[in-house]
Scaffold this active site. Sequence first.
Site, mmCIF file in Angstrom:
data_model
loop_
_atom_site.group_PDB
_atom_site.id
_atom_site.type_symbol
_atom_site.label_atom_id
_atom_site.label_comp_id
_atom_site.label_asym_id
_atom_site.label_seq_id
_atom_site.Cartn_x
_atom_site.Cartn_y
_atom_site.Cartn_z
ATOM 1 C CB SER A 161 -1.020 0.005 1.118
ATOM 2 O OG SER A 161 -1.918 1.068 1.124
ATOM 3 C CB THR A 162 1.173 4.126 2.313
ATOM 4 O OG1 THR A 162 -0.101 4.357 2.316
ATOM 5 C CG2 THR A 162 1.897 5.351 2.310
ATOM 6 C CG HIS A 187 -4.077 -0.979 -0.643
ATOM 7 N ND1 HIS A 187 -4.049 -0.925 0.624
ATOM 8 C CD2 HIS A 187 -5.052 -2.260 -0.961
ATOM 9 C CE1 HIS A 187 -4.221 -2.002 1.245
ATOM 10 N NE2 HIS A 187 -4.803 -2.844 0.331
ATOM 11 C CG MET A 276 -2.206 3.510 7.490
ATOM 12 S SD MET A 276 -0.963 4.141 8.378
ATOM 13 C CE MET A 276 -2.044 4.394 9.916
ATOM 14 C CG ASP A 279 -5.867 -5.592 2.621
ATOM 15 O OD1 ASP A 279 -6.501 -6.606 3.074
ATOM 16 O OD2 ASP A 279 -5.825 -5.095 1.475
#
Length: 345
Positions: A161-162, A187, A276, A279
């Site tokens: 993600s991030t 993401h 973050m 997940d």
Amino acid sequence: MSAVSVLVVDDSATMRSLISAVLRRDPEINVVGTAADPLEARAKIKELNPDVITLDVEMPNMNGLEFLEKIMRLRPMPVVMVSTLTQAGTDVTLAALEVGAVDAVAKPAPGVPAQEAFGDLAEKVKIAARSRVRPLEARAAQGHEGAYHADPNHVLAIGSSTGGVEALLTILSAFPADCPATVVTQHMPASFTKSFAARLNKASAAQVSEAEDGAPLKPGHVYIAPGGDAHLAVSGGRCRLVAADPVNGHRPSVDVLFGSVAQMGRPMTGVILTGMGKDGAKGLLAMRQAGARTLGQDEASCVVYGMPRAAFEAGAVERQLPLSRMAPAILESCAARSAAPQSVA
């Protein structure tokens, strides 16, 4: 905790005002200044020492990407890019994420009410303030040492993600042309994933593409989950795009991908990277319990040590590694000569 101080950089006075107004709605954010171009921004950074910068992509005197590169070389700090959803804007934003921007948001389309604009900007700014930003020169991938002998049945699943744009570029650029069949959930908004896959394809010896429903899993191919409307899963040796509600607040979800790989009954490796939230933790644990080798990015090299932390604390991660060592470790895990994994209860 003191409020996050933010410098807003955009050549449009209207956009500077809008972004500032949106951020000021959050009591945990303090907009300390604005700048109309990188030259003014440079002076404001020295004067105000903000925690985070929001940075426009297209500006006079120096575009946002050029300015970001200077920031990351000379004074690394968290940056959230603000871009238009044009092809050019998307390409520059992805390049910025590769250079080290923490995240990106899209400018609102014409006619969108001010109160609805930048819905998640404040949250992304606060996440950026807690992120780890490293100098641009520090980002060096280690290539795979020694011969790699592919296991044609092995499936590699990666979730991020991030900070994942940079992490995935680092890993996939080190992959050989005969890498294991690889499925990736990052993401990312729907408007970015096709361009992202194309950028990764140029950087990797493997064939990287946005996943299509029914595409067969083949060695030498990397399949990126499309953003937005469906989850990426695998079944019967093929990619499946599954229309379903968000999981852990995300669609596509890493947990959905990992959970489907865990049921394949094939040699497999799961990797969870910077991001973050949590997940992927549940799905990676399912993979490990099904006999997969599992790797997690370590705290020091993560932009945000959220998803890898959650997976590690759940007992899903077999080994934690810095990003610079991740590609060789993945290939070793997926190679035909690797030992059979040990399942856990």
